[in-house]
Design an enzyme around this catalytic site. Structure first.
Site, mmCIF file in Angstrom:
data_model
loop_
_atom_site.group_PDB
_atom_site.id
_atom_site.type_symbol
_atom_site.label_atom_id
_atom_site.label_comp_id
_atom_site.label_asym_id
_atom_site.label_seq_id
_atom_site.Cartn_x
_atom_site.Cartn_y
_atom_site.Cartn_z
ATOM 1 N N PRO A 1 -1.006 3.321 -5.124
ATOM 2 C CA PRO A 1 0.244 2.854 -5.897
ATOM 3 C C PRO A 1 0.243 1.301 -6.063
ATOM 4 C CG PRO A 1 0.341 4.353 -4.466
ATOM 5 C CD PRO A 1 -0.627 3.837 -4.295
ATOM 6 N N LEU A 2 0.984 0.809 -7.594
ATOM 7 C CA LEU A 2 1.434 -0.635 -7.987
ATOM 8 C C LEU A 2 3.041 -0.374 -7.270
ATOM 9 C CD1 LEU A 2 1.552 -3.301 -7.543
ATOM 10 C CD2 LEU A 2 1.240 -2.702 -9.841
#
Length: 127
Positions: free
Chosen positions: A2-3
């Site tokens: 995830p960012l």
């Protein structure tokens, strides 16, 4: 993978950004099975005139302490996991740094696995 992007008004206690990142990351680890050390986060702090929102949209009572969390993730999870993620983030952030539930706004952006390059100009997930 995830960012994490976090946006909030400037002027919060110095401990808040790290606590928010930690709470989001812990929720991702438990609900989305994100591996240890898979942590990429950016915190943006804005002046009041650059951070605009409706205080009551959808019946919520938002304050100037609103935090907007945008997560870019691979499109591999179902609705049940997403709901668990939202609930875990809210629970974590209410405990530390003490946000109220109405001040936690989450947006999930799903992308394909080939939409990631973690370095070297290589699409690691489809190499």
């Amino acid at each position: 993978m995830p960012l994490i992007r976090i946006s909030m008004r400037r002027g919060r206690p110095a401990s808040h950004p790290a606590a928010i990142v930690d709470g989001v990351y812990r929720a991702l680890r438990t609900t989305f099975e994100v591996p240890e050390n898979d942590l990429f986060a950016v915190v943006h702090q804005h002046e009041a005139e650059e951070f605009i929102f409706d205080n009551n949209y959808f019946g919520f009572n938002r304050s100037d302490a609103l935090v907007i969390i945008q997560l870019t993730v691979a499109n591999t999870r179902g609705v049940t996991q997403k709901k668990a993620l939202y609930a875990a983030i809210a629970e974590n952030l209410q405990k530390e740094p003490g946000l109220k539930a109405d001040d936690i706004f989450i947006n999930l952006v799903e992308v394909k696995r080939e939409d990631w390059s973690f370095g070297g100009g290589i699409a690691q997930y489809v190499a």
